[in-house]
Motif scaffolding. Structure first.
Motif, PDB file in Angstrom:
ATOM      1  N   GLU A  76      21.455  10.605   8.481  1.00  0.00           N
ATOM      2  CA  GLU A  76      22.156  11.763   9.036  1.00  0.00           C
ATOM      3  C   GLU A  76      23.553  11.374   9.523  1.00  0.00           C
ATOM      4  O   GLU A  76      24.521  12.089   9.273  1.00  0.00           O
ATOM      5  N   HIS A  77      23.659  10.243  10.203  1.00  0.00           N
ATOM      6  CA  HIS A  77      24.961   9.776  10.685  1.00  0.00           C
ATOM      7  C   HIS A  77      25.912   9.501   9.521  1.00  0.00           C
ATOM      8  O   HIS A  77      27.055   9.952   9.529  1.00  0.00           O
ATOM      9  N   VAL A  78      25.432   8.775   8.534  1.00  0.00           N
ATOM     10  CA  VAL A  78      26.274   8.435   7.375  1.00  0.00           C
ATOM     11  C   VAL A  78      26.755   9.704   6.691  1.00  0.00           C
ATOM     12  O   VAL A  78      27.925   9.813   6.309  1.00  0.00           O
ATOM     13  N   SER A  79      25.887  10.683   6.568  1.00  0.00           N
ATOM     14  CA  SER A  79      26.268  11.952   5.949  1.00  0.00           C
ATOM     15  C   SER A  79      27.360  12.660   6.753  1.00  0.00           C
ATOM     16  O   SER A  79      28.332  13.173   6.176  1.00  0.00           O
ATOM     17  N   LYS A  80      27.220  12.681   8.088  1.00  0.00           N
ATOM     18  CA  LYS A  80      28.238  13.310   8.935  1.00  0.00           C
ATOM     19  C   LYS A  80      29.587  12.603   8.806  1.00  0.00           C
ATOM     20  O   LYS A  80      30.635  13.257   8.761  1.00  0.00           O
ATOM     21  N   VAL A  81      29.557  11.279   8.757  1.00  0.00           N
ATOM     22  CA  VAL A  81      30.806  10.517   8.602  1.00  0.00           C
ATOM     23  C   VAL A  81      31.452  10.848   7.267  1.00  0.00           C
ATOM     24  O   VAL A  81      32.660  11.110   7.197  1.00  0.00           O
ATOM     25  N   GLN A  82      30.659  10.856   6.205  1.00  0.00           N
ATOM     26  CA  GLN A  82      31.196  11.142   4.874  1.00  0.00           C
ATOM     27  C   GLN A  82      31.782  12.556   4.810  1.00  0.00           C
ATOM     28  O   GLN A  82      32.845  12.777   4.228  1.00  0.00           O
ATOM     29  N   GLN A  83      31.100  13.517   5.419  1.00  0.00           N
ATOM     30  CA  GLN A  83      31.611  14.894   5.441  1.00  0.00           C
ATOM     31  C   GLN A  83      32.936  14.972   6.188  1.00  0.00           C
ATOM     32  O   GLN A  83      33.856  15.669   5.761  1.00  0.00           O
ATOM     33  N   ALA A  87      36.639  16.034   4.869  1.00  0.00           N
ATOM     34  CA  ALA A  87      37.417  17.099   5.509  1.00  0.00           C
ATOM     35  C   ALA A  87      38.818  16.632   5.880  1.00  0.00           C
ATOM     36  O   ALA A  87      39.793  17.377   5.726  1.00  0.00           O
ATOM     37  N   ILE A  88      38.927  15.411   6.356  1.00  0.00           N
ATOM     38  CA  ILE A  88      40.237  14.854   6.718  1.00  0.00           C
ATOM     39  C   ILE A  88      41.046  14.544   5.462  1.00  0.00           C
ATOM     40  O   ILE A  88      42.257  14.739   5.432  1.00  0.00           O
ATOM     41  N   GLY A  89      40.354  14.083   4.444  1.00  0.00           N
ATOM     42  CA  GLY A  89      40.988  13.629   3.206  1.00  0.00           C
ATOM     43  C   GLY A  89      40.956  12.119   3.162  1.00  0.00           C
ATOM     44  O   GLY A  89      41.617  11.453   3.965  1.00  0.00           O
TER      45      GLY A  89
END
Length: 120
Positions: A76-83, A87-89
């Motif tokens: 879940e953490h890795v997914s949030k970081v990747q998202q 979003a930032i680019g």
């Protein structure tokens, strides 16, 4: 006790997003697995860049390694970081993060003589 200082040199154009990433995504996972944040600070170096650094406290280097391993395996953490990176680019983020440094320290002052005595 050991202390970790993580330092970033970041383009000012992305500082707000970078701080949001830390507060919204990175910090909650660190705290979830037992990392203890002493504080996080920012200073402007020049019109283009800022330095941001955080100080963390751990019982041992092994505890730090264990916490980092748990964070890296938290899907879940890795997914949030990747998202958030998306979003930032990713290219923008890669260009804006000019330097990252991590150092470990031991204290030279008895913990009881510092403000940290109230934490444990």
């Amino acid at each position: 006790m050991i202390y970790r200082r993580k330092t970033y040199i970041v383009a000012n154009s992305i500082v707000d997003e970078f701080n949001s990433l830390f507060n919204d995504v990175l910090l909650p996972s660190q705290l979830k697995y037992g990392a203890r944040l002493i504080g996080r600070w920012q200073t402007t170096l020049n019109e283009d860049t800022s330095e941001i650094f955080a100080m963390w406290e751990y019982d041992t280097l092994e505890q730090y390694d264990e916490i980092e391993s748990k964070i890296k395996s938290d899907v879940e953490h890795v997914s949030k970081v990747q998202q958030r990176f998306d979003a930032i680019g990713r290219d923008r983020l890669k260009e804006a993060l000019q330097d990252i440094k991590q150092e470990f320290f031991i204290t030279t002052v008895d913990r009881e003589r510092t403000i940290l005595k109230t934490l444990l």
